[in-house]
Design a protein around this motif. Structure first.
Motif, mmCIF file in Angstrom:
data_model
loop_
_atom_site.group_PDB
_atom_site.id
_atom_site.type_symbol
_atom_site.label_atom_id
_atom_site.label_comp_id
_atom_site.label_asym_id
_atom_site.label_seq_id
_atom_site.Cartn_x
_atom_site.Cartn_y
_atom_site.Cartn_z
ATOM 1 N N UNK A 7 0.824 -1.211 0.000
ATOM 2 C CA UNK A 7 0.000 0.000 0.000
ATOM 3 C C UNK A 7 0.862 1.267 0.000
ATOM 4 N N UNK A 8 1.896 1.290 0.816
ATOM 5 C CA UNK A 8 2.775 2.459 0.861
ATOM 6 C C UNK A 8 3.514 2.621 -0.464
ATOM 7 N N UNK A 9 4.009 1.522 -1.009
ATOM 8 C CA UNK A 9 4.669 1.590 -2.321
ATOM 9 C C UNK A 9 3.700 2.140 -3.362
ATOM 10 N N UNK A 10 2.452 1.734 -3.272
ATOM 11 C CA UNK A 10 1.435 2.234 -4.200
ATOM 12 C C UNK A 10 1.187 3.720 -4.053
ATOM 13 N N UNK A 11 1.151 4.204 -2.834
ATOM 14 C CA UNK A 11 0.978 5.647 -2.610
ATOM 15 C C UNK A 11 2.142 6.410 -3.240
ATOM 16 N N UNK A 12 3.357 5.945 -2.976
ATOM 17 C CA UNK A 12 4.525 6.606 -3.567
ATOM 18 C C UNK A 12 4.460 6.562 -5.096
ATOM 19 N N UNK A 13 4.029 5.428 -5.642
ATOM 20 C CA UNK A 13 3.945 5.283 -7.093
ATOM 21 C C UNK A 13 2.884 6.215 -7.682
ATOM 22 N N UNK A 14 1.794 6.407 -6.988
ATOM 23 C CA UNK A 14 0.763 7.346 -7.462
ATOM 24 C C UNK A 14 1.337 8.760 -7.508
ATOM 25 N N UNK A 15 2.093 9.123 -6.481
ATOM 26 C CA UNK A 15 2.760 10.431 -6.514
ATOM 27 C C UNK A 15 3.694 10.519 -7.726
ATOM 28 N N UNK A 16 4.465 9.456 -7.976
ATOM 29 C CA UNK A 16 5.452 9.469 -9.057
ATOM 30 C C UNK A 16 4.806 9.457 -10.438
ATOM 31 N N UNK A 17 3.708 8.723 -10.587
ATOM 32 C CA UNK A 17 3.136 8.509 -11.910
ATOM 33 C C UNK A 17 1.967 9.401 -12.267
ATOM 34 N N UNK A 18 1.327 10.008 -11.292
ATOM 35 C CA UNK A 18 0.148 10.801 -11.601
ATOM 36 C C UNK A 18 0.156 12.169 -10.922
ATOM 37 N N UNK A 19 0.302 12.166 -9.610
ATOM 38 C CA UNK A 19 0.133 13.408 -8.867
ATOM 39 C C UNK A 19 1.186 14.455 -9.228
ATOM 40 N N UNK A 20 2.447 14.123 -9.099
ATOM 41 C CA UNK A 20 3.488 15.115 -9.377
ATOM 42 C C UNK A 20 3.583 15.476 -10.862
ATOM 43 N N UNK A 21 3.482 14.514 -11.793
ATOM 44 C CA UNK A 21 3.473 14.924 -13.209
ATOM 45 C C UNK A 21 2.288 15.833 -13.543
ATOM 46 N N UNK A 22 1.139 15.551 -12.942
ATOM 47 C CA UNK A 22 -0.024 16.414 -13.161
ATOM 48 C C UNK A 22 0.194 17.797 -12.596
ATOM 49 N N UNK A 23 0.696 17.868 -11.376
ATOM 50 C CA UNK A 23 0.954 19.172 -10.755
ATOM 51 C C UNK A 23 2.045 19.948 -11.484
ATOM 52 N N UNK A 24 2.992 19.246 -12.073
ATOM 53 C CA UNK A 24 4.085 19.919 -12.783
ATOM 54 C C UNK A 24 3.554 20.792 -13.923
ATOM 55 N N UNK A 25 2.380 20.454 -14.423
ATOM 56 C CA UNK A 25 1.793 21.182 -15.554
ATOM 57 C C UNK A 25 0.883 22.329 -15.121
ATOM 58 N N UNK A 26 0.798 22.559 -13.838
ATOM 59 C CA UNK A 26 -0.108 23.597 -13.347
ATOM 60 C C UNK A 26 0.651 24.891 -13.042
ATOM 61 N N UNK A 27 -0.114 25.941 -12.855
ATOM 62 C CA UNK A 27 0.486 27.218 -12.445
ATOM 63 C C UNK A 27 0.903 27.124 -10.980
ATOM 64 N N UNK A 28 1.681 28.100 -10.546
ATOM 65 C CA UNK A 28 2.260 28.074 -9.193
ATOM 66 C C UNK A 28 1.207 28.041 -8.097
ATOM 67 N N UNK A 29 0.140 28.819 -8.248
ATOM 68 C CA UNK A 29 -0.883 28.862 -7.200
ATOM 69 C C UNK A 29 -1.586 27.509 -7.078
ATOM 70 N N UNK A 30 -1.899 26.904 -8.211
ATOM 71 C CA UNK A 30 -2.540 25.591 -8.187
ATOM 72 C C UNK A 30 -1.607 24.552 -7.574
ATOM 73 N N UNK A 31 -0.344 24.584 -7.978
ATOM 74 C CA UNK A 31 0.634 23.634 -7.441
ATOM 75 C C UNK A 31 0.694 23.743 -5.916
ATOM 76 N N UNK A 32 0.917 24.951 -5.414
ATOM 77 C CA UNK A 32 1.076 25.142 -3.963
ATOM 78 C C UNK A 32 -0.211 24.771 -3.237
ATOM 79 N N UNK A 33 -1.354 25.217 -3.744
ATOM 80 C CA UNK A 33 -2.636 24.909 -3.085
ATOM 81 C C UNK A 33 -2.899 23.410 -3.039
ATOM 82 N N UNK A 34 -2.745 22.752 -4.184
ATOM 83 C CA UNK A 34 -3.036 21.312 -4.253
ATOM 84 C C UNK A 34 -2.056 20.515 -3.414
ATOM 85 N N UNK A 35 -0.775 20.840 -3.506
ATOM 86 C CA UNK A 35 0.211 20.075 -2.747
ATOM 87 C C UNK A 35 -0.027 20.234 -1.249
#
Length: 166
Positions: free
Chosen positions: A18-46
Motif C-alpha cells: 500500500x505504501x509503495x502504491x501511494x509513492x507510485x501514485x505520486x510518481x506517476x500521476x500526482x506530481x506529473x499532473x501538478x508539474x503542468x499547473x500554475x504556481x498557485x494551483x501547485x502550492x494549493x493542491x500540494x
C-alpha cells in the motif's frame, strides 16, 4: 507461532504494498499532473494533499505499520528460509522511510509553512520547494518500497511452500 508468522508476514506485505502504491501514485500521476499547473494551483493542491495524507490510517497502519509488521514477521521467522528476504525487505523499507523523513517531509512542511497560497508569493514558495529534489527522492523511495514489497511477497511464497512440503 506459525499463525503469527504467516499473519504478520501477510500484513507486512499488504501494508508495504500500500505504501509503495501511494509513492507510485505520486510518481506517476500526482506530481506529473501538478508539474503542468500554475504556481498557485501547485502550492494549493500540494498543501491540501499533504495535510490530508498526514492521518493515523496512513501514518500509523501504513507508513510505520509496514516497518513494524515486517520486523514482527522477521522475528517470527528466525529459523525459516524466508528470513533473509524479510531482512532485506526490512532494510530497504527502512531506507525508504529515512529518505521520506530526511527529504520529502521537510520539503512538504516548508511548503505548508509558506502560508496561504492566496496571500504569499506562490512562485517563490514553489521554487523554494525544489520540485526536482522531491520528485527524485520520491522515485527512490518508490523503488525501495516496491522492491521491499516484492521481497515480502517472495517470503510469503516461501513460507507457504514450506508449510505444504513434508
Amino acid at each position: 507461532m506459525n499463525g503469527l508468522r504467516v499473519a504478520s508476514l501477510m500484513v507486512a506485505t499488504m501494508t508495504t504494498g500500500l505504501v509503495a502504491g501511494v509513492y507510485a501514485i505520486y510518481a506517476n500521476a500526482f506530481m506529473p499532473g501538478l508539474a503542468k499547473t500554475d504556481d498557485k494551483t501547485f502550492v494549493s493542491a500540494f498543501q491540501a494533499v499533504d495535510r490530508a495524507i498526514v492521518n493515523p490510517l496512513f501514518l500509523g497502519l501504513g507508513f510505520v505499520g509496514a516497518l513494524l509488521f515486517t520486523l514482527l514477521a522477521g522475528l517470527a521467522s528466525l529459523q525459516e528460509k524466508a528470513l533473509p528476504w524479510i531482512v532485506i525487505a526490512f532494510v530497504l523499507y527502512l531506507i525508504s522511510m529515512i529518505v521520506t523523513v530526511a527529504v520529502n517531509v521537510p520539503l512538504n512542511d516548508a511548503l505548508k509553512a509558506a502560508g496561504d497560497p492566496g496571500t504569499i508569493d506562490v512562485a517563490a514558495a514553489r521554487a523554494a520547494f525544489d520540485e526536482g529534489k522531491w520528485v527524485t527522492c520520491n522515485l527512490v523511495r518508490t523503488l525501495l518500497a516496491t522492491v521491499s514489497f516484492g521481497l515480502l511477497g517472495w517470503a510469503l511464497y516461501l513460507t507457504g511452500r514450506s508449510a505444504i512440503q513434508p
